[in-house]
Motif scaffolding. Structure first.
Motif, mmCIF file in Angstrom:
data_model
loop_
_atom_site.group_PDB
_atom_site.id
_atom_site.type_symbol
_atom_site.label_atom_id
_atom_site.label_comp_id
_atom_site.label_asym_id
_atom_site.label_seq_id
_atom_site.Cartn_x
_atom_site.Cartn_y
_atom_site.Cartn_z
ATOM 1 N N HIS A 151 -1.496 8.571 3.248
ATOM 2 C CA HIS A 151 -0.912 9.192 4.436
ATOM 3 C C HIS A 151 0.327 10.029 4.116
ATOM 4 C CE1 HIS A 151 -2.824 5.803 7.100
ATOM 5 N NE2 HIS A 151 -3.701 6.661 6.633
ATOM 6 N N ARG A 152 0.599 10.219 2.832
ATOM 7 C CA ARG A 152 1.732 11.016 2.356
ATOM 8 C C ARG A 152 3.070 10.414 2.799
ATOM 9 N NH1 ARG A 152 -0.249 17.369 2.725
ATOM 10 N NH2 ARG A 152 -2.116 17.081 1.419
ATOM 11 N N ARG A 153 3.141 9.097 2.691
ATOM 12 C CA ARG A 153 4.388 8.366 2.922
ATOM 13 C C ARG A 153 4.762 7.624 1.639
ATOM 14 N NH1 ARG A 153 3.564 4.247 5.692
ATOM 15 N NH2 ARG A 153 1.315 4.297 6.069
ATOM 16 N N ILE A 154 5.994 7.133 1.590
ATOM 17 C CA ILE A 154 6.441 6.372 0.416
ATOM 18 C C ILE A 154 5.908 4.949 0.477
ATOM 19 C CG2 ILE A 154 8.443 5.449 -0.814
ATOM 20 C CD1 ILE A 154 9.992 7.916 0.063
ATOM 21 N N GLY A 155 6.037 4.314 1.617
ATOM 22 C CA GLY A 155 5.528 2.958 1.777
ATOM 23 C C GLY A 155 6.511 1.891 1.315
ATOM 24 N N SER A 156 6.207 0.651 1.678
ATOM 25 C CA SER A 156 7.054 -0.482 1.314
ATOM 26 C C SER A 156 6.760 -0.926 -0.112
ATOM 27 C CB SER A 156 6.807 -1.646 2.284
ATOM 28 O OG SER A 156 5.424 -1.977 2.305
ATOM 29 N N PRO A 157 7.661 -1.686 -0.748
ATOM 30 C CA PRO A 157 7.411 -2.174 -2.116
ATOM 31 C C PRO A 157 6.250 -3.162 -2.142
ATOM 32 C CG PRO A 157 9.409 -3.153 -1.217
ATOM 33 C CD PRO A 157 8.999 -2.087 -0.258
ATOM 34 N N TRP A 158 5.648 -3.358 -3.317
ATOM 35 C CA TRP A 158 4.468 -4.208 -3.443
ATOM 36 C C TRP A 158 4.734 -5.663 -3.087
ATOM 37 C CZ3 TRP A 158 4.676 -8.406 -6.641
ATOM 38 C CH2 TRP A 158 5.684 -8.419 -7.609
#
Length: 303
Positions: free
Chosen positions: A33-40
């Motif tokens: 979605h072309r976002r950074i996102g949360s850490p794993w």
């Protein structure tokens, strides 16, 4: 004692592996979605934070249903082989697993309805309707696998595939069956386009709308264990299981593929979902089962 330690090892493997993958899933979805996102590791934080908070009870049925859901799913998990990590080698029967898995689902449904929230009741009704959609083609396909292998033992079915090499995997011997199995798996996992029971924009997360604190934390864990059971069954039935390492690699591929598909499709309406399952997967399951019965083997239709 050896059985006890094997069970504990399997539960710990499922806990750390699946919660880690759930965090990776969020990262993969964000990137698509072309976002950074949360850490794993975000899901570990969310889970432990939920357990650290207090929660509101809506009565005995509400509380007991959560325990029933988590307990039933844990009981199911220890019967599922994870590669060569098998707790009950002679009892890992498909019918036992399906029976126990239903206990977890019914506990969740009972607890959600006990909350008294109408959104939760709507979500439960959608979830049960969705189960009627995917279970019939899925079980019909697995019956074909059981008929071809002359056993309902998950470990025995996985071993039979390993002895024939990669082309002996059921996904190559039964190509229509693996399509049905994967579509059904998407429904079991509740991933788009089959996430109608949750549908946050429509019914405020459905069955989960009233949960918070420790109740929510237990249901988050139940969901992760149920995911391990469902994906683990797919890997054993269609991809030959393997050692723990190869099992986890196959598991990773299947789970991330499901995540990528879910990231780019829209949600079905509940009537569209049931109609789809009773048309495409059910028809493919009929054809694949007929091929197995008439040939006596799960040979590929491409041959």
């Amino acid at each position: 004692m050896s059985t006890f330690f094997l069970a504990v090892a399997l539960l710990l493997l499922a806990f750390f592996w699946q919660i880690t993958l759930s965090g990776i899933q969020r990262k993969v979805t964000a990137r698509i979605h072309r976002r950074i996102g949360s850490p794993w590791y975000q899901n570990f934080i969310d889970l432990f934070k939920a357990w650290s908070k207090s929660s509101i009870s809506h009565g005995f049925i509400y509380d007991f249903g959560v325990l029933m859901a988590l307990g039933g799913t844990i009981a199911t998990l220890i019967f599922v082989p994870a590669g060569n990590l098998v707790v009950f080698k002679n009892l890992d029967n498909f019918f036992v697993i399906v029976y126990l898995l239903a206990i977890g689902s019914l506990g969740m449904a009972m607890s959600a309805v006990g909350s008294g929230n109408p959104w939760a009741s709507i979500g439960v009704m959608r979830a049960l309707t969705q189960m009627l959609g995917y279970e019939i083609p899925y079980i019909m396909t697995v019956f074909g696998i059981i008929y071809a292998n002359k056993t309902a033992s998950i470990h025995a079915i996985a071993q039979a595939q390993q002895t024939m090499g990669i082309m002996g995997w059921n996904m190559f011997r039964m190509p229509l069956g693996v399509i049905v199995g994967f579509i059904s798996l998407m429904g079991m996992l509740g991933k788009k386009p089959f996430d109608t029971p949750i549908a946050p924009a429509e019914i405020a997360s459905g069955p989960l709308v009233e949960y918070g604190g420790k109740h929510l934390g237990m249901l988050m864990l139940q969901h992760e264990f149920a995911t391990f059971v469902e994906v683990g069954l797919f890997v054993n039935l269609f991809m030959g299981g393997g050692t723990i390492i190869t099992f986890l690699i196959k598991y990773f591929v299947v789970y991330i593929l499901a995540t990528m598909i879910a990231s780019v499709v829209a949600r079905f309406k509940i009537d569209q979902l049931v109609a789809f399952y009773y048309k495409v997967p059910l028809a493919l399951a009929f054809i694949q089962t007929a091929i197995i019965i008439f040939t006596g083997l799960g040979v590929s239709i491409w041959l």
